[in-house]
Design a protein around this motif. Structure first.
Motif, PDB file in Angstrom:
ATOM      1  N   PRO A 119       0.631  -1.197  -0.035  1.00  0.00           N
ATOM      2  CA  PRO A 119      -0.024   0.114  -0.199  1.00  0.00           C
ATOM      3  C   PRO A 119       0.927   1.304  -0.130  1.00  0.00           C
ATOM      4  O   PRO A 119       1.843   1.005   0.399  1.00  0.00           O
ATOM      5  CB  PRO A 119      -0.631  -0.163   1.194  1.00  0.00           C
ATOM      6  N   ALA A 120       0.188   2.469  -0.609  1.00  0.00           N
ATOM      7  CA  ALA A 120       0.753   3.540  -0.534  1.00  0.00           C
ATOM      8  C   ALA A 120       0.947   4.096   0.899  1.00  0.00           C
ATOM      9  O   ALA A 120       0.317   5.403   1.036  1.00  0.00           O
ATOM     10  CB  ALA A 120       0.328   4.586  -1.408  1.00  0.00           C
ATOM     11  N   ASP A 166       9.961  -2.625   3.959  1.00  0.00           N
ATOM     12  CA  ASP A 166       9.369  -3.823   4.766  1.00  0.00           C
ATOM     13  C   ASP A 166      10.510  -3.987   5.965  1.00  0.00           C
ATOM     14  O   ASP A 166      10.173  -4.565   6.895  1.00  0.00           O
ATOM     15  CB  ASP A 166       8.868  -4.868   4.078  1.00  0.00           C
ATOM     16  N   SER A 167      11.751  -4.172   5.467  1.00  0.00           N
ATOM     17  CA  SER A 167      12.874  -4.699   6.473  1.00  0.00           C
ATOM     18  C   SER A 167      13.028  -3.378   7.355  1.00  0.00           C
ATOM     19  O   SER A 167      13.241  -3.578   8.712  1.00  0.00           O
ATOM     20  CB  SER A 167      14.233  -4.825   5.579  1.00  0.00           C
ATOM     21  N   GLY A 217       1.812   6.796  10.182  1.00  0.00           N
ATOM     22  CA  GLY A 217       2.638   7.592   9.322  1.00  0.00           C
ATOM     23  C   GLY A 217       1.857   8.376   7.994  1.00  0.00           C
ATOM     24  O   GLY A 217       1.003   9.032   8.553  1.00  0.00           O
ATOM     25  N   TYR A 218       2.353   8.326   6.880  1.00  0.00           N
ATOM     26  CA  TYR A 218       1.993   8.962   5.851  1.00  0.00           C
ATOM     27  C   TYR A 218       1.353   8.287   4.636  1.00  0.00           C
ATOM     28  O   TYR A 218       1.882   7.053   4.345  1.00  0.00           O
ATOM     29  CB  TYR A 218       3.001   9.972   5.334  1.00  0.00           C
ATOM     30  N   ARG A 219       0.353   8.701   4.201  1.00  0.00           N
ATOM     31  CA  ARG A 219      -0.516   7.992   3.091  1.00  0.00           C
ATOM     32  C   ARG A 219      -0.734   9.053   1.940  1.00  0.00           C
ATOM     33  O   ARG A 219      -0.815  10.240   2.010  1.00  0.00           O
ATOM     34  CB  ARG A 219      -2.021   7.505   3.507  1.00  0.00           C
ATOM     35  N   LEU A 220      -1.111   8.684   0.670  1.00  0.00           N
ATOM     36  CA  LEU A 220      -1.246   9.332  -0.210  1.00  0.00           C
ATOM     37  C   LEU A 220      -2.543   9.911  -0.197  1.00  0.00           C
ATOM     38  O   LEU A 220      -3.538   9.055   0.046  1.00  0.00           O
ATOM     39  CB  LEU A 220      -1.106   8.494  -1.737  1.00  0.00           C
ATOM     40  N   LEU A 274      -3.701   8.938  -4.928  1.00  0.00           N
ATOM     41  CA  LEU A 274      -4.025   7.325  -5.418  1.00  0.00           C
ATOM     42  C   LEU A 274      -4.401   7.102  -6.778  1.00  0.00           C
ATOM     43  O   LEU A 274      -4.304   6.089  -7.400  1.00  0.00           O
ATOM     44  CB  LEU A 274      -4.905   7.058  -4.480  1.00  0.00           C
ATOM     45  N   ALA A 275      -5.297   8.052  -7.286  1.00  0.00           N
ATOM     46  CA  ALA A 275      -5.613   8.281  -8.579  1.00  0.00           C
ATOM     47  C   ALA A 275      -4.579   8.132  -9.688  1.00  0.00           C
ATOM     48  O   ALA A 275      -4.672   7.501 -10.591  1.00  0.00           O
ATOM     49  CB  ALA A 275      -6.845   9.394  -8.933  1.00  0.00           C
TER      50      ALA A 275
END
Length: 244
Positions: free
Chosen positions: A23-24, A236-237, A64-67, A72-73
């Motif tokens: 996910p973004a 992810d790490s 955190g931070y998301r688009l 997202l579009a």
């Protein structure tokens, strides 16, 4: 390549990282680690994140931070460029005859951009075409302004060559592949990957019958996918490190 690296601001790096993430989403510390290869200071990253939230590009939450929805579009368009939904081509061309362009320059410009984004080529003013090999649904603001026809051409290869400069597109694609192969660090590969995304957004995604030999479209997609997987693995790490 050095000149392109110098133009990679904290804003552009952060957005590119999140646009390529699924996910973004990422935490601030993850983003700081992922941008460290560019020599961007943590304070600069924090300022850029604050400005991106204020501008409506990112949404900040407790984790955190998301688009934003708008970006997202944009990510959806980028994903479509990476994985175009094609179907067998039976020789038909989708032909759009513009019947209403709008009364102001902005409306006309938006219509042109939308048609280009949907991989149509302009044969002449008011007449746009593409092979009917893509699964797509034109937005209502386009279908309200055009007449959709289906046609066949006696020389489809010649028509494709008139609509798109395929040799130039292929040369740029080969250069980007070479940039990725010769990059010596993550920052260099990142710049090459960003160029690949921009270039693939302009890929007409033609049937194989209409493409020049050794077309680099799939090679670009595969190269970008490998880099995106590596970047996701790094994110992810770093998440695992935060959890310990």
């Amino acid at each position: 390549m050095a000149r392109e690296l110098s133009r990679m601001t904290a804003r552009s790096v952060l957005l590119s990282v999140l646009l390529g993430a699924h996910p973004a989403w990422a935490t601030a510390s993850q983003l700081q680690r992922l941008t460290a290869d560019f020599g961007i200071k943590e304070s600069t990253v924090r300022v850029a994140l604050t400005r991106l939230v204020s501008a409506g590009d990112l949404v900040r939450s407790a984790d955190g931070y998301r688009l934003s929805d708008r970006l997202l579009a944009r990510q959806g368009r980028q994903d479509a460029a990476m994985h175009p939904r094609v179907r067998p081509w039976e020789g038909s061309w989708t032909t759009l005859v513009i019947t209403c362009v709008g009364t102001d320059a902005r409306t006309r410009a938006v219509l042109r951009t939308t048609l280009q984004d949907n991989r149509f080529g302009e044969l002449r003013e008011g007449l746009w075409l593409r092979p009917d090999n893509l699964q797509m649904r034109l937005p209502t603001d386009v279908t309200d302004r055009v007449r959709v026809l289906h046609a066949r051409d006696d020389a489809p290869g010649e028509l494709a060559a008139r609509l798109w400069d395929l040799p130039a597109w292929a040369r740029t694609g080969e250069r980007l592949l070479d940039n990725m192969a010769t990059a010596t660090d993550t920052a260099g590969r990142f710049v090459a990957a960003a160029g690949m995304v921009r270039h693939l957004l302009t890929d007409p995604v033609l049937p194989d019958e209409l493409l020049p030999a050794e077309w680099p479209g799939n090679a670009l997609r595969n190269s970008y996918a490998r880099f995106a997987d590596q970047l996701a693995a790094r994110r992810d790490s770093s998440q695992l490190v935060e959890a310990t």
